[in-house]
Design an enzyme around this catalytic site. Structure first.
Site, mmCIF file in Angstrom:
data_model
loop_
_atom_site.group_PDB
_atom_site.id
_atom_site.type_symbol
_atom_site.label_atom_id
_atom_site.label_comp_id
_atom_site.label_asym_id
_atom_site.label_seq_id
_atom_site.Cartn_x
_atom_site.Cartn_y
_atom_site.Cartn_z
ATOM 1 N N CYS A 185 56.114 99.343 20.063
ATOM 2 C CA CYS A 185 55.800 100.255 21.165
ATOM 3 C C CYS A 185 54.306 100.331 21.464
ATOM 4 O O CYS A 185 53.918 100.422 22.630
ATOM 5 C CB CYS A 185 56.361 101.641 20.883
ATOM 6 S SG CYS A 185 55.682 102.453 19.426
ATOM 7 N N HIS A 220 55.891 107.471 18.213
ATOM 8 C CA HIS A 220 56.254 106.615 19.335
ATOM 9 C C HIS A 220 55.255 106.830 20.461
ATOM 10 O O HIS A 220 54.724 107.937 20.631
ATOM 11 C CB HIS A 220 57.670 106.960 19.798
ATOM 12 C CG HIS A 220 58.173 106.098 20.917
ATOM 13 N ND1 HIS A 220 58.070 104.724 20.915
ATOM 14 C CD2 HIS A 220 58.792 106.421 22.097
ATOM 15 C CE1 HIS A 220 58.594 104.245 22.024
ATOM 16 N NE2 HIS A 220 59.033 105.245 22.756
ATOM 17 N N SER A 237 61.192 100.246 22.817
ATOM 18 C CA SER A 237 61.756 101.118 21.800
ATOM 19 C C SER A 237 63.047 100.511 21.278
ATOM 20 O O SER A 237 63.675 99.686 21.947
ATOM 21 C CB SER A 237 62.037 102.508 22.385
ATOM 22 O OG SER A 237 62.801 103.297 21.495
#
Length: 354
Positions: A185, A220, A237
């Site tokens: 990511c 994330h 993701s």
């Protein structure tokens, strides 16, 4: 970031699945590689160590000897560049085999004659010159990143140092395009900036999350995008719902709420939210990316209405400072120098610690 021996870092990655899903789904190994793989001098054409597990059997990439493993998902980082050093390449396989249920059989099977085939290299989208709606351009960028696939090997191929100047990170992105290897990511966020540089009227900013599940933390990051009063995101993701979101949200708080709901669907609780500053379109800038200028700690404890108001207030302040390609000439004509807007002082945008 937590580091170990300078190579094992805390993951800026999406969450693993609940235990029930792990038990319900079966393992699939799809590690494709040349017989003379990433160590080859023709690195741009090598096949990739691709999806190693089905979603139901993804595990946290923690090192068995790491005392702080509960603080986050850990993975190795290739700091030697390409061609990949022999010891780094072997460590990648050792780590993947240690985590995979098939163990050493995984390496033998994936490096056999059966998998010694060529792999198509995706073509980089040139969306700056594409005559199409902005949503079509963003979808083309996302489709390109999806074609690279998410990296499940436990080794990040490209070393992203977040405080590097933008010109340096853009060089790393050029290498990503050349090698066409799977990415995580953080790599996808920087690559999204590279691929959308020069798109008129489009603003980009980092959007980061930290979540908790089963006593573990997961980090994330995606690239938030803004155009014509609407918000969306680009990224990669393990979960599709935590990556790309089209330009359909009329406020930044609505975009954040959408991510929060997607986290809740997989049993995660968002504990921290960070929103950065709009990134310049000048790929030769020596500015650094501001990853967290607006931060909300203990996000899940805050009244959502109050947090939403603060997020939208920050978004309004961002819009007053936003730069577009209308004032940055990225490709000067012969004999002309590029006209670059003076950099925004991130201090002018009020930081908010809720």
């Amino acid at each position: 970031m937590v580091s170990k021996s300078g190579t094992l870092q805390s993951a800026c990655s999406t969450p693993a699945l609940p235990t029930s899903s792990r038990e319900a789904e079966t393992v699939t190994a799809e590690l494709l590689t040349y017989r003379n793989p990433i160590r080859s001098s023709n690195a741009g054409r090598v096949a990739t160590l691709s999806k190693s597990y089905s979603r139901g059997d993804l595990r946290d990439d923690e090192d068995d000897d790491n005392d702080d493993a509960e603080e986050g998902v850990l993975f190795y980082v290739n700091k030697t560049g390409f061609p990949m050093a022999d010891n780094i390449y072997q460590r990648m396989w050792d780590f993947a085999c240690r985590k995979h249920p098939d163990g050493n059989d995984l390496s033998k099977r994936c490096q056999s004659e059966q998998f010694a085939t060529d792999v198509t290299v995706p073509k980089e989208p040139k969306v700056q010159s594409l005559r199409a709606p902005i949503k079509t351009k963003l979808k083309a960028v996302q489709s390109y990143m999806d074609s690279l696939e998410y990296n499940h090997t436990g080794t990040q191929f490209f070393d992203i140092i977040k405080n590097r100047p933008l010109i340096s990170l853009m060089e790393v992105c050029r290498k990503m395009v050349q090698e066409s290897l799977p990415i995580k990511c953080l790599e996808a966020t920087v690559l999204g900036i590279y691929l959308t540089n020069g798109v008129s009227g489009l603003e980009r900013f980092p959007l980061s999350f930290k979540s908790r599940f089963g006593g573990r933390s997961a980090r994330h990051v995606v690239l938030g995008v803004y155009h014509g009063g609407m918000y969306g995101s680009l990224g990669m993701s393990r979960r599709d719902t935590l990556a790309y979101k089209s330009l359909q949200f009329d406020s930044l708080s609505a975009l954040v709420t959408s991510f929060e709901k997607c986290y809740a669907e997989i049993g995660h609780r968002v504990s921290r939210l960070a929103i950065g500053v709009p990134v310049t379109h000048d790929s030769r800038s020596f500015e650094t990316i501001v990853w967290g200028n607006f931060i909300v700690n203990s996000y899940w404890k805050k009244p959502k209405d109050e947090v939403g108001v603060e997020i939208d207030k920050y978004a309004k302040e961002m819009r007053t400072k936003m730069r577009t390609t209308q004032t940055v000439r990225l490709q000067p004509t012969m004999g002309q120098l590029p006209v670059v807007v003076p950099p925004i002082d991130s201090k002018l945008i009020t930081s908010s610690n809720t």
